[in-house]
Structure formats: structure tokens, C-alpha cells
Motif scaffolding. Structure first.
Motif, PDB file in Angstrom:
ATOM      1  N   ALA A 172       0.779  -1.199  -0.009  1.00  0.00           N
ATOM      2  CA  ALA A 172      -0.043   0.025  -0.027  1.00  0.00           C
ATOM      3  C   ALA A 172       0.816   1.298   0.048  1.00  0.00           C
ATOM      4  O   ALA A 172       0.196   2.415  -0.364  1.00  0.00           O
ATOM      5  N   LEU A 174       1.935   2.823   2.531  1.00  0.00           N
ATOM      6  CA  LEU A 174       1.656   3.906   3.520  1.00  0.00           C
ATOM      7  C   LEU A 174       2.622   3.889   4.651  1.00  0.00           C
ATOM      8  O   LEU A 174       3.137   2.886   5.284  1.00  0.00           O
ATOM      9  N   ASP A 179       5.234  -1.797   4.463  1.00  0.00           N
ATOM     10  CA  ASP A 179       4.814  -3.070   3.575  1.00  0.00           C
ATOM     11  C   ASP A 179       5.607  -4.078   4.057  1.00  0.00           C
ATOM     12  O   ASP A 179       6.680  -3.974   4.465  1.00  0.00           O
ATOM     13  N   SER A 196     -13.742  -0.393  -1.462  1.00  0.00           N
ATOM     14  CA  SER A 196     -12.088  -0.062  -1.485  1.00  0.00           C
ATOM     15  C   SER A 196     -12.375   0.964  -2.584  1.00  0.00           C
ATOM     16  O   SER A 196     -11.579   2.137  -2.193  1.00  0.00           O
ATOM     17  N   GLN A 197     -12.777   0.932  -3.565  1.00  0.00           N
ATOM     18  CA  GLN A 197     -12.591   1.717  -4.743  1.00  0.00           C
ATOM     19  C   GLN A 197     -13.363   3.286  -4.326  1.00  0.00           C
ATOM     20  O   GLN A 197     -12.645   4.419  -4.481  1.00  0.00           O
ATOM     21  N   LYS A 200     -11.334   5.396  -1.594  1.00  0.00           N
ATOM     22  CA  LYS A 200     -10.328   5.954  -2.204  1.00  0.00           C
ATOM     23  C   LYS A 200     -10.818   7.008  -2.974  1.00  0.00           C
ATOM     24  O   LYS A 200     -10.253   8.116  -2.769  1.00  0.00           O
ATOM     25  N   ASN A 204     -10.354   9.576   0.178  1.00  0.00           N
ATOM     26  CA  ASN A 204      -9.054   9.030   0.156  1.00  0.00           C
ATOM     27  C   ASN A 204      -8.336   8.531   1.328  1.00  0.00           C
ATOM     28  O   ASN A 204      -7.500   8.436   1.954  1.00  0.00           O
ATOM     29  N   ARG A 205      -9.318   7.227   1.760  1.00  0.00           N
ATOM     30  CA  ARG A 205      -9.033   6.389   2.642  1.00  0.00           C
ATOM     31  C   ARG A 205      -8.556   5.091   1.832  1.00  0.00           C
ATOM     32  O   ARG A 205      -9.200   4.579   0.983  1.00  0.00           O
ATOM     33  N   THR A 206      -7.684   4.356   2.543  1.00  0.00           N
ATOM     34  CA  THR A 206      -7.329   2.934   2.115  1.00  0.00           C
ATOM     35  C   THR A 206      -7.817   1.897   2.596  1.00  0.00           C
ATOM     36  O   THR A 206      -8.075   1.755   4.002  1.00  0.00           O
ATOM     37  N   LEU A 208      -7.574  -2.101   2.271  1.00  0.00           N
ATOM     38  CA  LEU A 208      -7.121  -3.451   1.591  1.00  0.00           C
ATOM     39  C   LEU A 208      -7.320  -4.748   2.165  1.00  0.00           C
ATOM     40  O   LEU A 208      -7.875  -4.757   3.138  1.00  0.00           O
ATOM     41  N   ILE A 372      -8.559  -1.463   6.934  1.00  0.00           N
ATOM     42  CA  ILE A 372      -8.397   0.026   6.860  1.00  0.00           C
ATOM     43  C   ILE A 372      -7.609   0.231   7.747  1.00  0.00           C
ATOM     44  O   ILE A 372      -7.753   0.605   9.027  1.00  0.00           O
ATOM     45  N   TYR A 375      -5.736   6.612  10.190  1.00  0.00           N
ATOM     46  CA  TYR A 375      -5.604   7.710   9.316  1.00  0.00           C
ATOM     47  C   TYR A 375      -5.805   8.721  10.487  1.00  0.00           C
ATOM     48  O   TYR A 375      -5.736   9.972   9.788  1.00  0.00           O
TER      49      TYR A 375
END
Length: 572
Positions: A172, A174, A179, A196-197, A200, A204-206, A208, A372, A375
Motif C-alpha cells: 500500500a 503507507l 509493507d 475499497s474503490q 479511495k 482518500n482512505r485505503t 486493503l 483499513i 488515518y
């Protein structure tokens, strides 16, 4: 070439003693034996053979009298029955709290295994690196003492253990979630991909796929010790006969046994560490046989305490002498203090209706969910609390169980309805960081001995104002994200969470930079006894919000390497 000590063979004398056989103990045994040491592993639980010992691993739901649930006993209910971890699918793995009751000044849900391999057999397998945001947190905001290490110190050891353990996941990029060296990631399902899409694009949050110690594609090292890829059964807590997830039984113990330098004694309760005040070194440990209750002593040049956070604290607290009247190595007065756990059981869920997935399904029972990363309190984001939280969860379609609470007819009508997949739902559960508090502590009650005549444990640990403030965002943010992704009927929940329930206990024998305020130095070595190492969760100075087990592994491998180096240099 391996390092060999010239210790004469003796049934009670070894080069090293490892107390505990779980995630960190298994790694300590593997590393020490592979480096040439004769190691005695002491485990208080009963033997558990890999594959043949997993008695329920291949049972179908209808093979269980209560279909996987365990009815509460009619007598006084012990703490082990409070949560879902104790059920008839794996009940034989857990300790009977009646044998050693514990006292709670504040509620504490202590999950105690009673088997070789410890919690590595039943763990959730979520495996995340910690970054500098975590190792530097105490120094940055002033809560707790500064970790004596940073990410650069442990990063090579993360890579080392990941390549052996096998962590599947995706990169990712981050900084707050470094990673790993990954095996191929398990795929998200269609609803998870959609969410997920959306997160983002809109926030603007991930989101995965979870980083898990399940083999998606084993390498040669893993297959050489008999491990196979994940079968997508999602029955991991029963033990995996395929060796598809990392555990002591499937990975580190087979590797250690290959060296012919490992001796394992089960049903051996370590009651205290022995100390030679003239030499300023530990000499061994005292052990109570769990069956006969007889006492034996074992001796070694170095000792690794990996009994799990609570039990490691208990062993040191019980190891009193003229030199250490309040517990072994407790010159700082911090032993048993700053005990922590993650707080969780809070989040949100919703239905994925009208998003075009009604004709979609997924393959198998993936033993993994989504993640997630944190953040909050990163960059320009500033909250009324310090630290942060991350989310786990996943999307799925409900099955026949949804009909239990509905009027669904009977006979053919019921069968037809039960065969249809239910609606798509998505759930998020947050895991939040707990600050280190001096008066969150473990003590011993010597007036109430347990079944083996040892002091019982007293917990006085609670979550405080910072955690309570964080929980507001943990629930509201979850709902906000699901709604932003287009889900309907979104609702939040807060089922409360007492320490211990997350099974991520940490602290009590914390690392630090100063022997006046900590128990261990930057090599997980007791300041007051250089040949004693603590590399389980007890050594942690803070909790981050990620699962800690991967860090247990890395610290254990790192400390074992340091310890053998010190032996070579004749410093121990």
C-alpha cells in the motif's frame, strides 16, 4: 557454522531455556537451536501433536452436539465462557479457569490456552508491521516511556520472519503501515472491491485485503517442513492439519526439532527464575509439574521468557529474593505496570443493496478479511484524543441462519428459501490503541493459592478517557465510510470491550532507554540480569493499533541473534 557451547550433557542443564511455546517462544527456540544451542522449552500446557491433535479440524457442523456453540455450565460461570473464543470447536485447547481463578478489581478477560503451541494455534493471524509512528509515539506525545528502538532497527527482522512464516497481502505504500515481504494477496470479493474503490475516490482512505499468516502460495522453505496452501475452510481456530497458517506446531517447532537440539517438556509450570546474586545472573528456573505437583529446577546460560504477557509478568513477580524483593529485575518499580490491550467491539454495518451485486457470490470460505489502516492523528488531522485506530471486517452474503429469526415457512418452501443466498452485508470493527498507564497493573495474591500452590493473579486494568473519546470516532467513522460507499440501513454498535478481550495484552516488563524507568533494554534484555530476555508482549512500551504478533516474531528473532552473539563474546 553453528556456535557450540561446551556445556556438558545433563538432564537438567542446557545452553538456553525458553519458557512458553507460543508465537514468540517458538521463534526463540528455532533461532537458538539453529545457532547451535541446546534448548529446553518449558510449556505449562498439555502436549498437542500437529495434525493428529486437532480433533475437531475435520468435523462438520452437525458433528457437534451444539453446532459449534457451548452452553453455559449450570454451576458458577468462569470467565472463559464470556466470549466466543471458548466453544465446543476448540474448548479442549483452553485452560480451565477453575484450576487457577483470578481476581478482577476491574474486568479483565484473560484468554489462557492449555496446550503446546499456546495461542499460536488459535490466533487470528492478522500480521502487520509497526512503523516509526508507533515506535516513536510515546516520545512524541509524552505518554509512556520512549521505545529504545525505531523501525529501522526491526525492519530487517520483519523481513526475516515474514519469509519463513509466510504473510499474504498487498503493498500500500503507507508510512503508518509499512509493507511486508508478501506472498500473493488473497482476493477481495466484489462488494469489498467496490467499497475499497469508493473510499479511495471519495475520502482518500485505503481499504486493503488483510495481511494474514495464511499461506496463499507456499515457498520451498515452507513446503520443506510440511506446510501446504490455505484450503479456504476458515476453521483455523480448531488447528490446521494442512499447516496452512503459521503456528509453532506447523513452523518453528518442526524447524527447531530438525536440529536435534530441542527438548520440550509440557505440563511444566515455571514458578520463578533463579538468581545468583554474587554473579548477578539468572541460573535457571524452578518448575512445578502440572500433574504430580513436584518441583524441579533446570539450569541454563540464558533464559528467554515467552510465557505470554500475563504469565511472564507473573513469573517475574513471583521471583522474589533479597536482591529483588518486589520481583525479579524490578529495580525500576515498573514490573506489572503499564499493562495494555486494544479496545474494540465497536463499529458499523450495512447492506449493499441496489449496487448491482445481487447475482454475485464468492468462492470458498476465505480465512481473512479487509483492513483499513489508521488515518487519525496523522499529518494535519488532529483529534481531541491521541493515537488512533484501524478497522478489520469484510463483506459476505448471509446464509440459512438468517431464517432463524424470520417466519420462513416449512417443508419445501423452507428448503427453497434456505438454499438462496441472503443479502450482501458489510461490517467494520475498529481496534483502538490504549495508552500506557502506570496504575494499570497486574499483582499477585499470595493468600489465595491456585491448584498448584502458586499465587493467583489480580487484574487492575481499565480503559480511560482517551480511549473513550476515541470510540466516538471509531463508531461514527465506520458508518460514514459505509454510507459514502453507497450502503443502506447502516447502523453503529458499541458492545464495549474490557481489557484482555482482544487477546492483545502487552506491557508490564517494558523496554526502555533508562533502567530507572524500564525493565528491558533495546535488545529485550533485563537491565538487572543480562542473561534474561523477554520478547513476548510483556516487553512492549505501547500498543499501536495494529495486531502485535508479527512484532513478537521479529523481536524474538532479533533478541536470539543478539543473545548468541553475546555468548560468543563471553558477555553472558
Amino acid at each position: 557454522m553453528t556456535f557450540q557451547l561446551k556445556t556438558p550433557p545433563d538432564s537438567h542443564t542446557f545452553d538456553a531455556i525458553v519458557v512458553g511455546s507460543g508465537i514468540s517462544g517458538g521463534w526463540a527456540a528455532k533461532e537458538l537451536t539453529e545457532k547451535g544451542l541446546r534448548v529446553l522449552m518449558l510449556e505449562r500446557g498439555r502436549p498437542l501433536e500437529h495434525i493428529t491433535g486437532y480433533e475437531t479440524a475435520l468435523k462438520a457442523p452437525w458433528d457437534f452436539p451444539y453446532r459449534g456453540r457451548t452452553p453455559l455450565p449450570v454451576d458458577k460461570t468462569p470467565p472463559q465462557y464470556r466470549v466466543h473464543t471458548h466453544n465446543e470447536q476448540n474448548a479442549n485447547f483452553w485452560f480451565n479457569d477453575h484450576d487457577a481463578p483470578y481476581r478482577e478489581i476491574q474486568p479483565f478477560d484473560w484468554r489462557r490456552p492449555d496446550i503446546l503451541g499456546g495461542k499460536s494455534v488459535m490466533w487470528g493471524r492478522q500480521s502487520y508491521r509497526w512503523g516509526d509512528i508507533d515506535f516513536g509515539a510515546n516520545a512524541r506525545d509524552g505518554f509512556g516511556n520512549d521505545w529504545p528502538i525505531r523501525y529501522k532497527d526491526i525492519a530487517p527482522w520483519y523481513s526475516y520472519v515474514e519469509k519463513f512464516a509466510g504473510i499474504s497481502g498487498s503493498k500500500a505504500g503507507l508510512p503508518q503501515l509499512p509493507d511486508s515481504d508478501f506472498l500473493p494477496a488473497m482476493p477481495m470479493n466484489c462488494v469489498e472491491e467496490h467499497i475499497s474503490q469508493q473510499l479511495k475516490q471519495k475520502m482518500n482512505r485505503t481499504m486493503l485485503i488483510g495481511r494474514t499468516a495464511n499461506l496463499s502460495q507456499p515457498n520451498a522453505v515452507q513446503t520443506a517442513i510440511g506446510r501446504a496452501p490455505c484450503q479456504y475452510r476458515n476453521m483455523c481456530s480448531r488447528g490446521c492439519p494442512y499447516g496452512a497458517y503459521f503456528s509453532s506446531q506447523s513452523a518453528t517447532l518442526p524447524a527447531a526439532r530438525k536440529t536435534n537440539r530441542l527438548t520440550v517438556r509440557t505440563q511444566s509450570i515455571v514458578s520463578e527464575v533463579l538468581f545468583d546474586k554474587d554473579r548477578g545472573r539468572a541460573t535457571g528456573v524452578r518448575v512445578v509439574d502440572a500433574v504430580t505437583k513436584q518441583t524441579t529446577e533446570y539450569y541454563a546460560r540464558i533464559i528467554f521468557l515467552n510465557a505470554s504477557t500475563v504469565s511472564t509478568n507473573v513469573i517475574l513477580l513471583n521471583s522474589v529474593s533479597d536482591r529483588f524483593p518486589t520481583g525479579f529485575g524490578n529495580d525500576s518499580g515498573t514490573l506489572g505496570r503499564y499493562v495494555m490491550d486494544h479496545h474494540f467491539q465497536i463499529g458499523a454495518s450495512g447492506r449493499a443493496e441496489g449496487l448491482g451485486f445481487e447475482d454475485k457470490y464468492y468462492y470458498g470460505r476465505r480465512a481473512n478479511g479487509i483492513y483499513i489502516p489508521r488515518y487519525r492523528n496523522i499529518g494535519t488531522d488532529k483529534r481531541e484524543y491521541v493515537r488512533g485506530f484501524g478497522y478489520q471486517g469484510g463483506a459476505s452474503r448471509s446464509g440459512w441462519q438468517r431464517l432463524v429469526a424470520e417466519t420462513a415457512g416449512f417443508g419445501a418452501e423452507l428448503k427453497e428459501e434456505a438454499a438462496k443466498p441472503g443479502p450482501w452485508t458489510m461490517g467494520l470493527v475498529a481496534f483502538g490503541e490504549c495508552l500506557p498507564y502506570e496504575d494499570n497493573r497486574i499483582t499477585l495474591d499470595r493468600s489465595r493459592p491456585d491448584k498448584w500452590g502458586l499465587p493467583t493473579v489480580v487484574f487492575d486494568v481499565k480503559f480511560r478517557e482517551n480511549e473513550k473519546l476515541m470510540r466516538k470516532d471509531m463508531a461514527n467513522d465506520a458508518a460514514e465510510m459505509l454510507e459514502a460507499a453507497g450502503l443502506k440501513h447502516v447502523s453503529t454498535y458499541d458492545n464495549n470491550s474490557a481489557p484482555g478481550l482482544a487477546i492483545h495484552e502487552m506491557g508490564g516488563v517494558r523496554m526502555g532507554r533508562d533502567p530507572k524507568t524500564s525493565m528491558l533494554n533495546g535488545n529485550n534484555q533485563l537491565w538487572a540480569a543480562k542473561n534474561v530476555f523477554v520478547t513476548d508482549g510483556a516487553s512492549f512500551a505501547s500498543t499501536a493499533c495494529q495486531n502485535p504478533s508479527l512484532t513478537f516474531m521479529a523481536l524474538s528473532a532479533r533478541a536470539a541473534d543478539f543473545a548468541v552473539g553475546e555468548l560468543k563474546r563471553k558477555n553472558l
